[in-house]
Write an enzyme that holds these catalytic residues in place. Structure first.
Site, PDB file in Angstrom:
ATOM      1  N   GLY A  79       0.847  -1.198   0.000  1.00 53.37           N
ATOM      2  CA  GLY A  79       0.000   0.000   0.000  1.00 53.37           C
ATOM      3  C   GLY A  79       0.872   1.233   0.000  1.00 53.37           C
ATOM      4  O   GLY A  79       0.704   2.113  -0.848  1.00 53.37           O
ATOM      5  N   GLU A 355      19.875   2.457   2.542  1.00 54.86           N
ATOM      6  CA  GLU A 355      19.284   2.025   3.811  1.00 54.86           C
ATOM      7  C   GLU A 355      17.834   1.594   3.652  1.00 54.86           C
ATOM      8  O   GLU A 355      17.374   0.629   4.288  1.00 54.86           O
ATOM      9  CB  GLU A 355      19.368   3.147   4.860  1.00 54.86           C
ATOM     10  CG  GLU A 355      20.784   3.540   5.270  1.00 54.86           C
ATOM     11  CD  GLU A 355      21.438   4.498   4.280  1.00 54.86           C
ATOM     12  OE1 GLU A 355      20.758   4.961   3.327  1.00 54.86           O
ATOM     13  OE2 GLU A 355      22.647   4.799   4.455  1.00 54.86           O
TER      14      GLU A 355
HETATM   15  C1  LIG Z   1       4.191   6.130  -0.441  1.00 54.61           C
HETATM   16  C2  LIG Z   1       2.806   6.433  -0.929  1.00 54.61           C
HETATM   17  N1  LIG Z   1       2.499   7.676  -1.303  1.00 54.61           N
HETATM   18  C3  LIG Z   1       1.257   7.985  -1.695  1.00 54.61           C
HETATM   19  C4  LIG Z   1       0.274   7.031  -1.726  1.00 54.61           C
HETATM   20  C5  LIG Z   1      -1.143   7.387  -2.134  1.00 54.61           C
HETATM   21  N2  LIG Z   1      -1.427   6.809  -3.460  1.00 54.61           N
HETATM   22  C6  LIG Z   1      -2.107   5.665  -3.588  1.00 54.61           C
HETATM   23  S1  LIG Z   1      -2.163   5.137  -5.181  1.00 54.61           S
HETATM   24  C7  LIG Z   1      -1.295   6.476  -5.717  1.00 54.61           C
HETATM   25  C8  LIG Z   1      -0.902   6.643  -7.142  1.00 54.61           C
HETATM   26  C9  LIG Z   1      -1.763   5.918  -8.079  1.00 54.61           C
HETATM   27  O1  LIG Z   1      -1.141   5.787  -9.327  1.00 54.61           O
HETATM   28  P1  LIG Z   1      -0.436   4.451  -9.733  1.00 54.61           P
HETATM   29  O2  LIG Z   1       0.572   4.091  -8.734  1.00 54.61           O
HETATM   30  O3  LIG Z   1       0.028   4.607 -11.119  1.00 54.61           O
HETATM   31  O4  LIG Z   1      -1.589   3.377  -9.635  1.00 54.61           O
HETATM   32  P2  LIG Z   1      -2.852   3.207 -10.592  1.00 54.61           P
HETATM   33  O5  LIG Z   1      -3.869   4.216 -10.168  1.00 54.61           O
HETATM   34  O6  LIG Z   1      -2.386   3.383 -11.971  1.00 54.61           O
HETATM   35  O7  LIG Z   1      -3.307   1.815 -10.286  1.00 54.61           O
HETATM   36  C10 LIG Z   1      -0.973   7.315  -4.646  1.00 54.61           C
HETATM   37  C11 LIG Z   1      -0.217   8.584  -4.777  1.00 54.61           C
HETATM   38  C12 LIG Z   1       0.637   5.737  -1.333  1.00 54.61           C
HETATM   39  N3  LIG Z   1      -0.233   4.731  -1.308  1.00 54.61           N
HETATM   40  N4  LIG Z   1       1.919   5.454  -0.961  1.00 54.61           N
END
Ligand SMILES: Cc1ncc(C[n+]2csc(CCOP(=O)(O)OP(=O)(O)O)c2C)c(N)n1
Ligand SMILES: [Mg+2]
Length: 604
Positions: A79, A355
């Site tokens: 997550g 790290e």
């Molecule tokens: C370290 C961290 N920062 C922020 C988030 C919040 N967050 C959840 S999904 C996401 C980005 C979604 O884009 P992507 O990773 O491309 O997934 P997709 O929607 O394409 O499945 C963010 C910023 C998180 N889960 N973990």
């Protein structure tokens, strides 16, 4: 991608989710948890449709993000983006190490499914760089390259050539149409065959099938609404039924299940009576014979080095190393070789100056099983590893972290290198055992507790500077295993002096001086709050005494009022000077304790 991987490649046995030689599958993009739950359900794991209906509800087995402690078949909690891929490197290291040691008995792949966000995170680059350097050929990342993150398209913030980045790391990189099943299949086949770690950049469409939301950031988390849901199902040729769960969808996974179960049976008969079987059944050491007695005045990091040499030959699963500070952390298992493509049975891992990826890999090594991972750096840089340290605690993963140079006693390197708030801040993590021993024998107790732990990570906070041997020389049965104990009892004491680590010696010195002035004090050594808090109320009261208390620790006093009436510590950044001078300048002395004790007893 997930369908092709699970139905055509992944080796697993849903009736034995922990079967040792299964392929590991990590959903690094943990926000797609329902994908994983659906796969587990369809593949026949103990996760029924009722569980799926409880998605994100209280106490359900289908929490918002995957948690290994809640759901059978979930390898780790994901997550926090980047963590899954970074941990996968540890799983792959463990596999490579064990397959060298137990050829024919350990032979599986580690897959991670990751997203744009995963690969934007710095830790993914650290981990990718390490995996490429180590040529972890059985590590495969499937990149869901959908060009979308929460705030919009990746054009907003992520425009590098990811494939080229991983090629530079030494990876085998393919770019495919991720919606084309045969292209996915061919890419996985090629990835498995290549001796390098593999990245499959699969172009996909987020929210595929949704007439209005496909290909947009709204598909990430906006509720579709009844109309759009109906339209999407119609576009995909599905009936408009909630939790539609047709038998033929399960049947699609039946051949994979059968293959996995046959492989499991074959493995079970092959492993019977082998050293691997002994390793997996758990080695309980004769601790009092294994652990050394340490009576010299040496740094606790030095004691730890001696202890590691004693453990190295008797714990074949213990592997780890340092983030480029092995000379300072003293974590090398001498004579056991450096883990590398040419020596995959080496027990020492050179994590490099990474790290964060190190801590994640250590967790992956530990979660894999058969192996127990440890990682090392300076305590100040625990901040660089913290997201993975936190996850180790949340996942009930008993990793071991050896963080040395645990105070301003570091000295000349100055305030950038002197931990002040780290002890307190690490203690704030639930299920995290911060252990700060006062001498060599307490250090041995810390190692024993760490190695025996099954659900809690341990961080050994060790000194750079020499500390006198003051605690009982009883290896294998040390009172420090209770977290805190009375090191020096005194009848009719009016005050208890509590110290940790390098400050315990000052408590003993202060006790003497106070006695000369007619103030009777007792001394408690408290290497671990975590362990102490688990003791009975009676034990805790017997240790703390029903008298005034003073604590001393070379770090933040923020949390110490929990145990002490007066808290001596360091609530500012340190100084660059010889360590003993810095300690004195910042009040970490017997004199400061004496003064505080006199004032406290006098009611000032
Ligand atoms: C370290 C961290 N920062 C922020 C988030 C919040 N967050 C959840 S999904 C996401 C980005 C979604 O884009 P992507 O990773 O491309 O997934 P997709 O929607 O394409 O499945 C963010 C910023 C998180 N889960 N973990
Ligand atoms: Mg995306």
């Amino acid at each position: 991608m997930a369908y092709v991987l699970w139905s055509r490649h992944l080796k697993f046995d849903p009736s034995a989710p922990q079967w040792f030689d299964r392929d590991r599958f990590i959903l690094s993009a943990g926000h797609g948890s329902m994908l994983l739950y659906s796969l587990l359900h369809l593949a026949g794991y103990d996760l029924g449709i009722e569980d799926l209906k409880q998605f994100r509800q209280l106490h359900s087995r289908t929490p918002g993000h995957p948690e290994n402690t809640h759901t059978p078949g979930v390898e780790m909690a994901t997550g926090p983006l980047g963590q899954g891929v970074a941990h996968s490197v540890g799983f792959a290291i463990a596999e490579q190490y064990l397959s060298a040691k137990y050829p024919g008995l350990v032979d599986h792949y580690t897959y991670a499914l990751c997203s744009d966000g995963d690969l934007m995170e710095g830790v993914a680059s650290e981990a990718g760089s390490l995996a490429g350097h180590l040529s972890l050929g059985k590590l495969i990342w499937l990149y869901d390259d959908n060009g979308i993150t929460i705030d919009g398209t990746t054009a907003l913030s992520f425009t590098e050539d990811v494939g080229k980045r991983f090629e530079a790391f030494g990876w085998h990189v393919q770019t495919i149409d991720g919606m084309d099943l045969s292209a996915v299949d061919a890419a996985i086949v090629a990835a498995k065959a290549d001796p390098r770690p593999s990245l499959i950049c699969a172009k996909t469409v987020i929210g595929f099938g949704s007439p209005k939301l496909a290909g947009t950031n709204k598909a990430h988390s906006n509720p579709f609404g009844a109309d759009e849901l109906a339209a999407t199902k119609a576009a995909l040729g599905l009936p408009n039924e909630p939790f539609y769960d047709p038998e033929e969808a399960h049947l699609a996974f039946a051949p994979a299940v059968q293959r996995g179960q046959e492989a499991h049976q074959k493995w079970a008969s092959a492993v019977a009576g082998t050293d691997l079987e002994t390793l997996l059944s758990g080695i309980e050491l004769d601790w009092s014979n294994v652990l050394p007695v340490i009576s010299d005045k040496i740094a606790t990091r030095k004691s730890s080095e001696t202890i590691i040499q004693a453990l190295a030959p008797v714990l074949p699963g213990l592997i780890g190393g340092s983030a480029d500070l092995a000379e300072s952390n003293l974590t090398h298992q001498k004579g056991f070789g450096d883990f590398s493509p040419s020596l995959p049975g080496g027990k020492n891992i050179n994590f490099g100056v990474r790290e964060h990826a190190m801590a994640a890999a250590v967790n992956g090594i530990t979660l894999h099983g058969g192996t127990r991972g440890y990682g090392a750096s300076f305590l100040i840089f625990s901040d660089y590893a913290r997201p993975a340290l936190r996850l180790s605690a949340l996942m009930e993963c008993p990793s071991i972290f050896v963080f040395t140079h645990d105070s301003v006693g570091v000295g000349e390197d100055g305030p950038t290198h002197e931990p002040v708030e780290q002890l307190t801040s690490l203690r704030a993590i639930p299920n995290f055992n911060l252990f700060r021993p006062c001498d060599g024998n307490e250090t041995a107790a810390g190692w024993k507790v760490a190695l025996r732990s099954t659900k809690t990570p341990t961080l050994l906070a060790l000194s750079r500077q020499a500390l006198p041997a003051v605690s009982p020389a009883t290896p294998g049965d040390h009172p420090a295993e209770k977290g805190a104990y009375v090191l020096s009892e005194a009848e009719d004491a009016v005050i208890t002096l509590i110290g940790t680590g390098s400050e315990v010696q000052h408590c003993l010195a202060a006790q003497k001086t106070l006695a000369e002035d007619g103030i009777v004090a007792r001394v408690v050594s408290m290497p671990s709050w975590f362990l102490f808090d688990q003791q009975t109320d009676d034990y805790q009261e017997s240790v703390l005494g029903e008298v005034l208390t003073i604590s001393i620790e070379a770090g933040s006093t923020l949390a110490w009022p929990r145990y002490a009436d007066v808290c001596l510590g360091i609530d500012r950044f340190g100084l660059s000077a010889p360590g003993d001078l810095v300690m004195k300048e910042l009040g970490m002395t017997p004199e400061a304790i004496v003064e505080a004790a006199k004032a406290l007893v006098a009611g000032v």
